[in-house]
Design a protein around this motif. Structure first.
Motif, mmCIF file in Angstrom:
data_model
loop_
_atom_site.group_PDB
_atom_site.id
_atom_site.type_symbol
_atom_site.label_atom_id
_atom_site.label_comp_id
_atom_site.label_asym_id
_atom_site.label_seq_id
_atom_site.Cartn_x
_atom_site.Cartn_y
_atom_site.Cartn_z
ATOM 1 N N MET A 1 0.844 -1.164 0.000
ATOM 2 C CA MET A 1 0.000 0.000 0.000
ATOM 3 C C MET A 1 0.900 1.241 0.000
ATOM 4 O O MET A 1 1.810 1.368 0.804
ATOM 5 C CB MET A 1 -0.895 -0.062 1.243
ATOM 6 C CG MET A 1 -1.591 1.188 1.584
ATOM 7 S SD MET A 1 -2.765 1.107 2.976
ATOM 8 C CE MET A 1 -2.273 -0.276 3.940
ATOM 9 N N HIS A 2 0.624 2.142 -0.926
ATOM 10 C CA HIS A 2 1.405 3.380 -1.018
ATOM 11 C C HIS A 2 0.958 4.360 0.062
ATOM 12 O O HIS A 2 -0.184 4.334 0.510
ATOM 13 C CB HIS A 2 1.222 4.022 -2.394
ATOM 14 C CG HIS A 2 1.701 3.165 -3.517
ATOM 15 N ND1 HIS A 2 3.014 2.776 -3.645
ATOM 16 C CD2 HIS A 2 1.038 2.620 -4.563
ATOM 17 C CE1 HIS A 2 3.139 2.028 -4.720
ATOM 18 N NE2 HIS A 2 1.958 1.910 -5.290
ATOM 19 N N PRO A 3 1.862 5.250 0.485
ATOM 20 C CA PRO A 3 1.479 6.229 1.506
ATOM 21 C C PRO A 3 0.447 7.219 0.970
ATOM 22 O O PRO A 3 0.268 7.357 -0.247
ATOM 23 C CB PRO A 3 2.790 6.932 1.841
ATOM 24 C CG PRO A 3 3.776 6.532 0.826
ATOM 25 C CD PRO A 3 3.243 5.354 0.083
ATOM 26 N N LEU A 4 -0.191 7.894 1.886
ATOM 27 C CA LEU A 4 -1.144 8.954 1.570
ATOM 28 C C LEU A 4 -0.492 10.293 1.882
ATOM 29 O O LEU A 4 0.423 10.366 2.704
ATOM 30 C CB LEU A 4 -2.408 8.788 2.402
ATOM 31 C CG LEU A 4 -3.193 7.518 2.118
ATOM 32 C CD1 LEU A 4 -4.131 7.197 3.269
ATOM 33 C CD2 LEU A 4 -3.976 7.675 0.829
ATOM 34 N N SER A 117 6.628 10.748 -10.060
ATOM 35 C CA SER A 117 7.301 9.450 -9.975
ATOM 36 C C SER A 117 7.243 8.862 -8.568
ATOM 37 O O SER A 117 7.541 7.684 -8.371
ATOM 38 C CB SER A 117 8.754 9.567 -10.435
ATOM 39 O OG SER A 117 9.467 10.429 -9.577
ATOM 40 N N SER A 118 6.855 9.665 -7.591
ATOM 41 C CA SER A 118 6.675 9.177 -6.225
ATOM 42 C C SER A 118 5.237 8.706 -6.073
ATOM 43 O O SER A 118 4.300 9.509 -6.100
ATOM 44 C CB SER A 118 6.974 10.295 -5.222
ATOM 45 O OG SER A 118 6.746 9.852 -3.913
ATOM 46 N N LEU A 119 5.063 7.398 -5.934
ATOM 47 C CA LEU A 119 3.711 6.836 -5.905
ATOM 48 C C LEU A 119 3.042 7.052 -4.552
ATOM 49 O O LEU A 119 3.644 6.838 -3.502
ATOM 50 C CB LEU A 119 3.757 5.353 -6.231
ATOM 51 C CG LEU A 119 4.280 5.011 -7.626
ATOM 52 C CD1 LEU A 119 4.288 3.503 -7.837
ATOM 53 C CD2 LEU A 119 3.452 5.700 -8.701
ATOM 54 N N THR A 120 1.803 7.491 -4.609
ATOM 55 C CA THR A 120 0.968 7.644 -3.422
ATOM 56 C C THR A 120 -0.396 7.062 -3.724
ATOM 57 O O THR A 120 -0.764 6.869 -4.891
ATOM 58 C CB THR A 120 0.797 9.128 -3.019
ATOM 59 O OG1 THR A 120 0.037 9.786 -4.023
ATOM 60 C CG2 THR A 120 2.131 9.811 -2.825
ATOM 61 N N ASP A 150 -1.351 19.423 -7.601
ATOM 62 C CA ASP A 150 -1.265 19.454 -9.058
ATOM 63 C C ASP A 150 -0.760 18.118 -9.605
ATOM 64 O O ASP A 150 -1.266 17.601 -10.602
ATOM 65 C CB ASP A 150 -0.359 20.603 -9.505
ATOM 66 C CG ASP A 150 -0.413 20.844 -10.997
ATOM 67 O OD1 ASP A 150 -1.522 20.872 -11.562
ATOM 68 O OD2 ASP A 150 0.670 21.007 -11.599
ATOM 69 N N VAL A 151 0.224 17.534 -8.935
ATOM 70 C CA VAL A 151 0.752 16.222 -9.325
ATOM 71 C C VAL A 151 -0.360 15.172 -9.259
ATOM 72 O O VAL A 151 -0.520 14.359 -10.167
ATOM 73 C CB VAL A 151 1.947 15.808 -8.436
ATOM 74 C CG1 VAL A 151 2.260 14.323 -8.576
ATOM 75 C CG2 VAL A 151 3.171 16.643 -8.777
ATOM 76 N N HIS A 152 -1.140 15.197 -8.186
ATOM 77 C CA HIS A 152 -2.209 14.209 -8.057
ATOM 78 C C HIS A 152 -3.245 14.366 -9.159
ATOM 79 O O HIS A 152 -3.746 13.366 -9.698
ATOM 80 C CB HIS A 152 -2.846 14.286 -6.667
ATOM 81 C CG HIS A 152 -2.030 13.589 -5.640
ATOM 82 N ND1 HIS A 152 -0.888 14.136 -5.098
ATOM 83 C CD2 HIS A 152 -2.158 12.360 -5.085
ATOM 84 C CE1 HIS A 152 -0.353 13.287 -4.249
ATOM 85 N NE2 HIS A 152 -1.098 12.193 -4.229
#
Length: 192
Positions: A1-4, A117-120, A150-152
């Protein structure tokens, strides 16, 4: 599970952010946390939680959360009565596998949450000030909170905005509409 990702900005309702952080950590989620200077002031004013944005101490924030949880547990065990409004506010950071806080200073564009590139697993801006809402709706990236949002949006990841300011102006309603059209979930905190 990726962080939030949890961003706390300067709208009233800091209690919503702290409660969300408590629930996420107790459920074992890791949380990328960033706080605006106005969010820092609201935490102090509304909850008497003092946070140093430059030298953040996870322990001081967690101590506040733990103290709140212990106070609630003591209240619950000493009396089953509700507060004066009939509401129960019980926090448990109990024996589960707690998550951890990964703090990012709100101006640090080198932070991993500034990059797609940092998965959340998603981001919540809670509470979301009108200024932050406007910046997100118009693609401004003046600080890490706005950039991460903006990334999200560009990566089509879940972004939840929790505005608290009322009454709403036509400009704020338009910003909510724009944010929603861009893919954000606008979830106003509206207690009964």
């Amino acid at each position: 599970m990726h962080p939030l990702v949890l961003a706390i900005t300067g709208a009233s309702g800091a209690v919503y952010a702290i409660r969300l952080l408590e629930v996420l950590l107790s459920a074992g989620h890791s949380v990328h946390l960033t706080i605006s200077p106005a969010g820092q002031m609201v935490l102090d004013q509304e909850l008497d939680i003092s946070v140093d944005l430059e030298h953040f101490s996870e322990n001081s924030l967690l101590l506040n959360l733990k103290t709140n949880a212990e106070d609630n547990e003591r209240d619950r065990s000493s009396s089953p009565a509700s507060d004066s409004n009939g509401d129960r506010h019980v926090v448990s950071l109990g024996p589960c596998n707690p998550g951890r806080i990964l703090y990012h200073q709100y101006q640090d564009f080198r932070s991993p949450i500034a990059s797609g590139s940092s998965l959340t697993s998603g981001m919540v801006v809670c509470p979301c000030s009108g200024t932050t809402l406007g910046a997100i709706a118009h693609g401004s990236g003046g600080n890490l909170i706005q950039r991460a949002a903006d990334v999200h949006l560009k990566e089509k990841r879940k972004l939840i905005l929790v505005p608290r300011e009322t009454p709403l102006s036509v400009v704020q309603l338009e910003n909510m509409k724009l944010a929603s059209q861009a893919g954000a979930v606008v979830l106003p905190a509206m207690p009964g």
